[in-house]
Structure formats: C-alpha cells, structure tokens
Design a protein around this motif. Structure first.
Motif, PDB file in Angstrom:
ATOM      1  N   LEU A  11       0.831  -1.207   0.000  1.00  0.00           N
ATOM      2  CA  LEU A  11       0.000   0.000   0.000  1.00  0.00           C
ATOM      3  C   LEU A  11       0.866   1.257   0.000  1.00  0.00           C
ATOM      4  CD1 LEU A  11      -2.918   1.043   0.112  1.00  0.00           C
ATOM      5  CD2 LEU A  11      -2.703   1.049   2.591  1.00  0.00           C
ATOM      6  N   MET A  12       1.940   1.259   0.760  1.00  0.00           N
ATOM      7  CA  MET A  12       2.851   2.405   0.802  1.00  0.00           C
ATOM      8  C   MET A  12       3.551   2.601  -0.547  1.00  0.00           C
ATOM      9  SD  MET A  12       2.470   3.878   3.621  1.00  0.00           S
ATOM     10  CE  MET A  12       3.840   4.997   3.559  1.00  0.00           C
ATOM     11  N   VAL A  13       3.964   1.515  -1.179  1.00  0.00           N
ATOM     12  CA  VAL A  13       4.606   1.615  -2.491  1.00  0.00           C
ATOM     13  C   VAL A  13       3.631   2.180  -3.514  1.00  0.00           C
ATOM     14  CG1 VAL A  13       5.553   0.255  -4.400  1.00  0.00           C
ATOM     15  CG2 VAL A  13       6.312  -0.177  -2.069  1.00  0.00           C
ATOM     16  N   LEU A  14       2.395   1.709  -3.519  1.00  0.00           N
ATOM     17  CA  LEU A  14       1.381   2.216  -4.443  1.00  0.00           C
ATOM     18  C   LEU A  14       1.104   3.694  -4.206  1.00  0.00           C
ATOM     19  CD1 LEU A  14      -0.687   1.627  -6.655  1.00  0.00           C
ATOM     20  CD2 LEU A  14      -2.311   1.063  -4.845  1.00  0.00           C
ATOM     21  N   PHE A  15       0.986   4.092  -2.957  1.00  0.00           N
ATOM     22  CA  PHE A  15       0.759   5.494  -2.624  1.00  0.00           C
ATOM     23  C   PHE A  15       1.921   6.370  -3.102  1.00  0.00           C
ATOM     24  CE2 PHE A  15       1.220   9.036   0.396  1.00  0.00           C
ATOM     25  CZ  PHE A  15       0.019   9.691   0.135  1.00  0.00           C
ATOM     26  N   THR A  16       3.145   5.895  -2.930  1.00  0.00           N
ATOM     27  CA  THR A  16       4.325   6.647  -3.366  1.00  0.00           C
ATOM     28  C   THR A  16       4.355   6.803  -4.881  1.00  0.00           C
ATOM     29  OG1 THR A  16       5.540   5.796  -1.472  1.00  0.00           O
ATOM     30  CG2 THR A  16       6.838   6.740  -3.250  1.00  0.00           C
ATOM     31  N   ILE A  17       4.034   5.740  -5.594  1.00  0.00           N
ATOM     32  CA  ILE A  17       4.011   5.810  -7.062  1.00  0.00           C
ATOM     33  C   ILE A  17       2.959   6.802  -7.532  1.00  0.00           C
ATOM     34  CG2 ILE A  17       3.430   4.500  -9.143  1.00  0.00           C
ATOM     35  CD1 ILE A  17       4.774   2.083  -7.798  1.00  0.00           C
ATOM     36  N   LEU A  18       1.776   6.755  -6.950  1.00  0.00           N
ATOM     37  CA  LEU A  18       0.714   7.690  -7.333  1.00  0.00           C
ATOM     38  C   LEU A  18       1.086   9.131  -7.010  1.00  0.00           C
ATOM     39  CD1 LEU A  18      -2.463   5.694  -6.288  1.00  0.00           C
ATOM     40  CD2 LEU A  18      -1.641   6.151  -8.603  1.00  0.00           C
ATOM     41  N   LEU A  19       1.724   9.348  -5.871  1.00  0.00           N
ATOM     42  CA  LEU A  19       2.144  10.693  -5.488  1.00  0.00           C
ATOM     43  C   LEU A  19       3.205  11.230  -6.445  1.00  0.00           C
ATOM     44  CD1 LEU A  19       1.903  12.945  -3.368  1.00  0.00           C
ATOM     45  CD2 LEU A  19       3.756  11.828  -2.137  1.00  0.00           C
ATOM     46  N   LEU A  20       4.182  10.413  -6.791  1.00  0.00           N
ATOM     47  CA  LEU A  20       5.228  10.850  -7.727  1.00  0.00           C
ATOM     48  C   LEU A  20       4.659  11.114  -9.113  1.00  0.00           C
ATOM     49  CD1 LEU A  20       8.176   8.534  -6.675  1.00  0.00           C
ATOM     50  CD2 LEU A  20       7.940  10.992  -6.271  1.00  0.00           C
ATOM     51  N   HIS A  21       3.703  10.303  -9.538  1.00  0.00           N
ATOM     52  CA  HIS A  21       3.079  10.520 -10.847  1.00  0.00           C
ATOM     53  C   HIS A  21       2.322  11.844 -10.878  1.00  0.00           C
ATOM     54  CE1 HIS A  21       1.332   9.497 -14.674  1.00  0.00           C
ATOM     55  NE2 HIS A  21       0.119   9.699 -14.197  1.00  0.00           N
ATOM     56  N   ARG A  22       1.617  12.157  -9.800  1.00  0.00           N
ATOM     57  CA  ARG A  22       0.879  13.419  -9.734  1.00  0.00           C
ATOM     58  C   ARG A  22       1.828  14.611  -9.689  1.00  0.00           C
ATOM     59  NH1 ARG A  22      -4.218  14.018  -6.019  1.00  0.00           N
ATOM     60  NH2 ARG A  22      -5.051  12.926  -7.784  1.00  0.00           N
ATOM     61  N   MET A  23       2.936  14.491  -8.962  1.00  0.00           N
ATOM     62  CA  MET A  23       3.908  15.581  -8.884  1.00  0.00           C
ATOM     63  C   MET A  23       4.561  15.829 -10.238  1.00  0.00           C
ATOM     64  SD  MET A  23       5.682  14.840  -5.216  1.00  0.00           S
ATOM     65  CE  MET A  23       7.066  15.861  -5.598  1.00  0.00           C
ATOM     66  N   ARG A  24       4.787  14.770 -11.008  1.00  0.00           N
ATOM     67  CA  ARG A  24       5.387  14.923 -12.331  1.00  0.00           C
ATOM     68  C   ARG A  24       4.467  15.688 -13.271  1.00  0.00           C
ATOM     69  NH1 ARG A  24       6.250   9.834 -15.825  1.00  0.00           N
ATOM     70  NH2 ARG A  24       4.861  10.834 -17.261  1.00  0.00           N
ATOM     71  N   LYS A  25       3.169  15.494 -13.149  1.00  0.00           N
ATOM     72  CA  LYS A  25       2.212  16.202 -13.996  1.00  0.00           C
ATOM     73  C   LYS A  25       2.096  17.675 -13.636  1.00  0.00           C
ATOM     74  CE  LYS A  25      -0.981  12.676 -15.524  1.00  0.00           C
ATOM     75  NZ  LYS A  25      -2.385  12.267 -15.520  1.00  0.00           N
ATOM     76  N   LEU A  26       2.441  18.071 -12.411  1.00  0.00           N
ATOM     77  CA  LEU A  26       2.276  19.446 -11.970  1.00  0.00           C
ATOM     78  C   LEU A  26       3.382  20.380 -12.447  1.00  0.00           C
ATOM     79  CD1 LEU A  26       1.079  18.938  -8.293  1.00  0.00           C
ATOM     80  CD2 LEU A  26      -0.281  19.550 -10.280  1.00  0.00           C
ATOM     81  N   ASN A  27       4.481  19.853 -12.981  1.00  0.00           N
ATOM     82  CA  ASN A  27       5.575  20.705 -13.433  1.00  0.00           C
ATOM     83  C   ASN A  27       5.140  21.561 -14.622  1.00  0.00           C
ATOM     84  OD1 ASN A  27       7.267  19.700 -11.536  1.00  0.00           O
ATOM     85  ND2 ASN A  27       8.202  18.176 -12.881  1.00  0.00           N
ATOM     86  N   PRO A  28       5.363  22.864 -14.573  1.00  0.00           N
ATOM     87  CA  PRO A  28       4.981  23.717 -15.697  1.00  0.00           C
ATOM     88  C   PRO A  28       5.881  23.480 -16.897  1.00  0.00           C
ATOM     89  CG  PRO A  28       6.183  24.982 -14.083  1.00  0.00           C
ATOM     90  CD  PRO A  28       5.980  23.616 -13.483  1.00  0.00           C
ATOM     91  N   ARG A  29       5.331  23.617 -18.045  1.00  0.00           N
ATOM     92  CA  ARG A  29       6.111  23.473 -19.270  1.00  0.00           C
ATOM     93  C   ARG A  29       6.658  24.841 -19.651  1.00  0.00           C
ATOM     94  NH1 ARG A  29       1.870  19.529 -21.723  1.00  0.00           N
ATOM     95  NH2 ARG A  29       2.754  17.604 -20.946  1.00  0.00           N
ATOM     96  N   ILE A  30       7.950  24.942 -19.735  1.00  0.00           N
ATOM     97  CA  ILE A  30       8.616  26.198 -20.042  1.00  0.00           C
ATOM     98  C   ILE A  30       8.842  26.275 -21.543  1.00  0.00           C
ATOM     99  CG2 ILE A  30      10.688  27.574 -19.647  1.00  0.00           C
ATOM    100  CD1 ILE A  30      10.903  26.150 -16.929  1.00  0.00           C
ATOM    101  N   ALA A  31       8.574  27.432 -22.108  1.00  0.00           N
ATOM    102  CA  ALA A  31       8.761  27.689 -23.533  1.00  0.00           C
ATOM    103  C   ALA A  31       7.959  26.711 -24.388  1.00  0.00           C
ATOM    104  CB  ALA A  31      10.236  27.656 -23.906  1.00  0.00           C
TER     105      ALA A  31
END
Length: 71
Positions: A11-31
């Motif tokens: 459960l902790m591994v799944l939660f970590t993967i989901l959290l990292l995936h969501r954080m990756r989507k939040l990065n703004p695209r520059i230029a």
C-alpha cells in the motif's frame, strides 16, 4: 514477515508511485509552443501575453498561433 506488514508495504509503495506521478504532472512546461507570436506588420517576435506589438504598437488580438500546414 506476516501478511499485514506485507499488505501495508504494498500500500505504501502504491501510494508513493501515485504521489510521484501526480507531482510529475504538476511541473509547468517552459517555452511551450505558442508562447510567442509574430507581429503581422513589423515581424517582431512578441510574447503571447501582450495585446500589442512592443515595436510598432499593432494589435495582436487577431494573430493566430497555430501553424499553417502546406501540402
């Protein structure tokens, strides 16, 4: 290692993967494509956020930012 600790670990591994995936989507695209446009009258490259050309003052509201594909 019992079944409860194993399930908790998965459960902790799944939660970590989901959290990292969501954080990756939040990065703004520059230029990103379309962040600039060209003035039709003087040819100056101007930010998409500006309403008028910085060089000649021509309105940029009617300028399209999509590419024209030629055959």
């Amino acid at each position: 290692m019992n079944a409860t600790s194993f399930s908790f670990g998965l459960l902790m591994v799944l939660f970590t993967i989901l959290l990292l995936h969501r954080m990756r989507k939040l990065n703004p695209r520059i230029a990103a494509y379309g962040s600039q446009r060209m003035c039709p009258s003087c040819g100056l490259i101007t930010s998409r956020l500006k309403a008028c050309c910085l060089e000649c003052g021509e309105s940029l509201t009617g300028v399209s930012v999509t590419p024209i594909l030629e055959k």
